[in-house]
Design a protein around this motif. Structure first.
Motif, mmCIF file in Angstrom:
data_model
loop_
_atom_site.group_PDB
_atom_site.id
_atom_site.type_symbol
_atom_site.label_atom_id
_atom_site.label_comp_id
_atom_site.label_asym_id
_atom_site.label_seq_id
_atom_site.Cartn_x
_atom_site.Cartn_y
_atom_site.Cartn_z
ATOM 1 N N GLN A 58 16.798 -0.968 -2.965
ATOM 2 C CA GLN A 58 17.008 0.214 -1.887
ATOM 3 C C GLN A 58 17.358 1.397 -2.651
ATOM 4 O OE1 GLN A 58 18.426 -2.929 -1.871
ATOM 5 N NE2 GLN A 58 17.691 -3.855 -0.056
ATOM 6 N N ILE A 92 8.235 -2.261 3.759
ATOM 7 C CA ILE A 92 7.730 -1.540 5.079
ATOM 8 C C ILE A 92 8.950 -0.864 5.683
ATOM 9 C CG2 ILE A 92 5.975 -3.226 5.236
ATOM 10 C CD1 ILE A 92 7.487 -4.299 7.686
ATOM 11 N N PRO A 93 8.564 0.322 6.462
ATOM 12 C CA PRO A 93 9.456 0.956 7.105
ATOM 13 C C PRO A 93 10.606 0.195 8.152
ATOM 14 C CG PRO A 93 7.532 1.943 7.226
ATOM 15 C CD PRO A 93 7.252 0.696 6.800
ATOM 16 N N SER A 144 -1.320 -5.874 3.102
ATOM 17 C CA SER A 144 -1.757 -4.695 3.988
ATOM 18 C C SER A 144 -2.114 -5.257 5.461
ATOM 19 C CB SER A 144 -2.713 -3.646 3.436
ATOM 20 O OG SER A 144 -3.067 -2.599 4.613
ATOM 21 N N ARG A 145 -1.916 -4.476 6.526
ATOM 22 C CA ARG A 145 -2.321 -4.820 7.801
ATOM 23 C C ARG A 145 -3.905 -4.733 7.761
ATOM 24 N NH1 ARG A 145 0.972 -0.690 11.035
ATOM 25 N NH2 ARG A 145 0.759 0.309 9.273
ATOM 26 N N LYS A 204 -7.635 -1.267 3.424
ATOM 27 C CA LYS A 204 -6.413 -0.204 2.813
ATOM 28 C C LYS A 204 -5.713 -0.939 1.523
ATOM 29 C CE LYS A 204 -2.261 2.151 4.541
ATOM 30 N NZ LYS A 204 -1.260 2.290 5.572
ATOM 31 N N ILE A 211 16.411 3.063 -5.473
ATOM 32 C CA ILE A 211 15.463 3.507 -6.748
ATOM 33 C C ILE A 211 14.436 3.922 -6.005
ATOM 34 C CG2 ILE A 211 14.371 1.237 -7.035
ATOM 35 C CD1 ILE A 211 14.235 2.359 -10.256
ATOM 36 N N TYR A 226 10.711 5.589 -5.313
ATOM 37 C CA TYR A 226 9.409 5.177 -5.981
ATOM 38 C C TYR A 226 8.945 6.084 -7.174
ATOM 39 C CZ TYR A 226 6.977 9.225 -3.625
ATOM 40 O OH TYR A 226 6.744 10.393 -3.369
ATOM 41 N N ALA A 240 9.397 -1.624 11.653
ATOM 42 C CA ALA A 240 8.353 -2.433 11.627
ATOM 43 C C ALA A 240 8.788 -3.966 11.067
ATOM 44 C CB ALA A 240 7.107 -2.015 10.715
ATOM 45 N N THR A 244 13.949 -3.200 2.361
ATOM 46 C CA THR A 244 13.960 -2.259 3.498
ATOM 47 C C THR A 244 15.578 -1.684 3.610
ATOM 48 O OG1 THR A 244 12.652 -3.830 4.506
ATOM 49 C CG2 THR A 244 13.888 -2.306 6.008
ATOM 50 N N VAL A 245 15.468 -0.440 4.031
ATOM 51 C CA VAL A 245 16.573 0.243 4.264
ATOM 52 C C VAL A 245 16.440 0.683 5.788
ATOM 53 C CG1 VAL A 245 17.806 2.241 3.765
ATOM 54 C CG2 VAL A 245 16.415 1.574 2.050
ATOM 55 N N THR A 256 0.800 -1.311 0.098
ATOM 56 C CA THR A 256 -0.114 -0.173 0.007
ATOM 57 C C THR A 256 0.954 1.142 0.010
ATOM 58 O OG1 THR A 256 0.091 -0.307 2.384
ATOM 59 C CG2 THR A 256 -2.090 -0.918 1.364
ATOM 60 N N GLY A 257 2.136 1.044 0.364
ATOM 61 C CA GLY A 257 3.087 2.243 0.421
ATOM 62 C C GLY A 257 3.557 2.768 -0.865
ATOM 63 N N LYS A 258 4.541 3.582 -0.882
ATOM 64 C CA LYS A 258 5.026 4.254 -2.031
ATOM 65 C C LYS A 258 5.855 3.426 -2.980
ATOM 66 C CE LYS A 258 6.751 7.454 0.822
ATOM 67 N NZ LYS A 258 6.123 7.280 2.176
ATOM 68 N N GLU A 259 6.901 2.561 -2.393
ATOM 69 C CA GLU A 259 7.890 1.918 -3.162
ATOM 70 C C GLU A 259 6.979 0.486 -3.380
ATOM 71 O OE1 GLU A 259 10.629 2.807 -3.937
ATOM 72 O OE2 GLU A 259 11.895 1.109 -4.267
HETATM 73 N N1 LIG Z 1 10.040 5.275 -0.955
HETATM 74 C C1 LIG Z 1 11.114 5.164 -1.566
HETATM 75 O O1 LIG Z 1 11.317 5.814 -2.577
HETATM 76 C C2 LIG Z 1 11.888 4.107 -1.265
HETATM 77 C C3 LIG Z 1 13.013 3.717 -2.094
HETATM 78 C C4 LIG Z 1 13.843 2.569 -1.645
HETATM 79 C C5 LIG Z 1 13.707 1.822 -0.660
HETATM 80 N N2 LIG Z 1 12.583 2.088 0.210
HETATM 81 C C6 LIG Z 1 12.555 1.499 1.483
HETATM 82 O O2 LIG Z 1 11.166 0.633 1.204
HETATM 83 C C7 LIG Z 1 10.570 0.468 2.485
HETATM 84 C C8 LIG Z 1 9.286 1.070 2.132
HETATM 85 O O3 LIG Z 1 8.820 2.571 1.878
HETATM 86 P P1 LIG Z 1 7.778 3.274 1.477
HETATM 87 O O4 LIG Z 1 8.339 4.804 1.364
HETATM 88 O O5 LIG Z 1 7.088 2.580 0.642
HETATM 89 O O6 LIG Z 1 7.339 3.223 2.981
HETATM 90 P P2 LIG Z 1 5.575 3.805 3.278
HETATM 91 O O7 LIG Z 1 5.119 4.249 2.130
HETATM 92 O O8 LIG Z 1 5.847 4.805 4.537
HETATM 93 O O9 LIG Z 1 5.253 2.441 4.052
HETATM 94 C C9 LIG Z 1 5.039 1.160 3.476
HETATM 95 C C10 LIG Z 1 3.961 0.482 3.929
HETATM 96 O O10 LIG Z 1 4.572 -0.113 5.197
HETATM 97 C C11 LIG Z 1 3.449 -0.514 6.117
HETATM 98 N N3 LIG Z 1 3.700 -0.118 7.611
HETATM 99 C C12 LIG Z 1 3.926 1.071 7.897
HETATM 100 N N4 LIG Z 1 4.135 1.117 9.161
HETATM 101 C C13 LIG Z 1 4.081 -0.476 9.563
HETATM 102 C C14 LIG Z 1 4.210 -1.054 10.913
HETATM 103 N N5 LIG Z 1 4.304 -0.328 11.932
HETATM 104 N N6 LIG Z 1 4.085 -2.363 10.828
HETATM 105 C C15 LIG Z 1 3.797 -2.989 9.641
HETATM 106 N N7 LIG Z 1 3.724 -2.289 8.534
HETATM 107 C C16 LIG Z 1 3.484 -0.933 8.370
HETATM 108 C C17 LIG Z 1 2.009 0.372 5.592
HETATM 109 O O11 LIG Z 1 1.233 -0.597 5.327
HETATM 110 P P3 LIG Z 1 -0.124 -0.806 5.794
HETATM 111 O O12 LIG Z 1 -0.463 0.103 6.555
HETATM 112 O O13 LIG Z 1 -1.147 -1.021 4.708
HETATM 113 O O14 LIG Z 1 -0.159 -2.206 6.409
HETATM 114 C C18 LIG Z 1 2.614 1.205 4.671
HETATM 115 O O15 LIG Z 1 1.670 1.471 3.597
HETATM 116 C C19 LIG Z 1 11.325 1.102 3.427
HETATM 117 O O16 LIG Z 1 12.114 0.371 4.260
HETATM 118 C C20 LIG Z 1 12.166 2.145 2.829
HETATM 119 O O17 LIG Z 1 13.292 2.608 3.103
HETATM 120 C C21 LIG Z 1 11.597 2.992 -0.140
#
Ligand SMILES: NC(=O)c1ccc[n+]([C@@H]2O[C@H](COP(=O)([O-])OP(=O)(O)OC[C@H]3O[C@@H](n4cnc5c(N)ncnc54)[C@H](OP(=O)(O)O)[C@@H]3O)[C@@H](O)[C@H]2O)c1
Length: 230
Positions: free
Chosen positions: A147, A84-85, A42-43, A47, A149, A151, A88, A109-110, A20-23
């Protein structure tokens, strides 16, 4: 370690935990277009369904995407991706571990430690991916990828300049993920054993710092000096 060999890696359905998140949404968009069935985990089921509606509405979307809760998604996927972050990461891996037996887990995950996300701060295991493999033990094989690239690079149809480094214990598992990267229209490189994920995950903090210093949103990396197919 789960027995992953080239014959056994037949991926039709990709489940994305935290899709559901960005990446996760960005990866889902690209894999749907490439013909994979994608499950958004998703949890909360509602969502996941809302994210599916959003993905279906993206410009140029085609393919098959469904929403499920994370545990159902793990059961439905031939390969599981976790987006996910870091905070978590461990509890979620412990929760989904029973459903991951014999599967590849792609860990995106990062291990960022807010507020200092521009400083590399690796966990005691060495990297998030190594920690994931520690938690999985022999039940699933962890491959680290995506990690570096952003989103923002995933949610459009233009050519992407950022390359993807893939680390994992076996070549067969790395090759399987490199195939998914190619199908997503991206360029991936075999970056060797899972221990090397420490460098790849650490690079993300450097890229976030570059984004801040140079006023951009999606800096990335590119491998040079080797012939490319893109
Ligand atoms: N954003 C980027 O451009 C990018 C790039 C490279 C790597 N990453 C890595 O990819 C991962 C996800 O990044 P993102 O930006 O997509 O994150 P995000 O949008 O903040 O979160 C992704 C999803 O994680 C779930 N989540 C959030 N808190 C949680 C918790 N406490 N327990 C379980 N699930 C939880 C949520 O899903 P639900 O609420 O639906 O369960 C949320 O939609 C991170 O580790 C980040 O460092 C991100």
């Amino acid at each position: 370690m789960a027995d992953i060999n080239e014959q056994s890696v037949k991926i039709k359905t990709i489940a994305i935990i935290g899709g559901t998140g960005k990446e996760g949404r960005g990866l889902a968009y690209r894999w749907c277009k490439a013909g994979y069935k994608v499950i958004i985990g998703s949890r909360q089921l509602e969502k996941a369904i809302a994210a599916v509606d959003e993905i279906r509405g993206l410009h140029g979307f085609q393919g098959e995407v469904h929403g499920m809760d994370n545990l159902e998604a793990v059961a439905a996927g031939d390969l599981i991706v976790i987006t996910i972050p870091y905070a978590a990461h461990r509890p979620m891996l412990e929760t989904i571990k029973p459903g991951l037996s014999g599967k590849i887990l792609v860990d995106v995950t990062v291990p960022l430690v807010p507020p200092k996300v521009t400083k590399v701060q690796m966990p005691p295991a060495g990297s998030a991916a190594l920690e994931a493999q520690e938690i999985m033990g022999d039940s699933a094989q962890v491959v680290s990828a995506f990690q570096n690239i952003s989103y923002e690079n995933l949610l459009h149809e233009e050519k992407v300049e950022c390359d993807i480094l893939v680390c994992g214990k076996t070549k067969a598992a790395r090759e399987a993920v490199l195939g998914l990267i190619k199908d997503a229209g991206l360029v991936g490189w075999d970056a060797g054993p899972l221990e090397n994920s420490v460098v790849v995950e650490g690079l993300t903090s450097i890229l976030i710092g570059i984004n801040k210093q140079y006023g951009v949103q999606s800096s990335g990396i590119k491998i040079t000096g080797v012939s490319r197919q893109d």
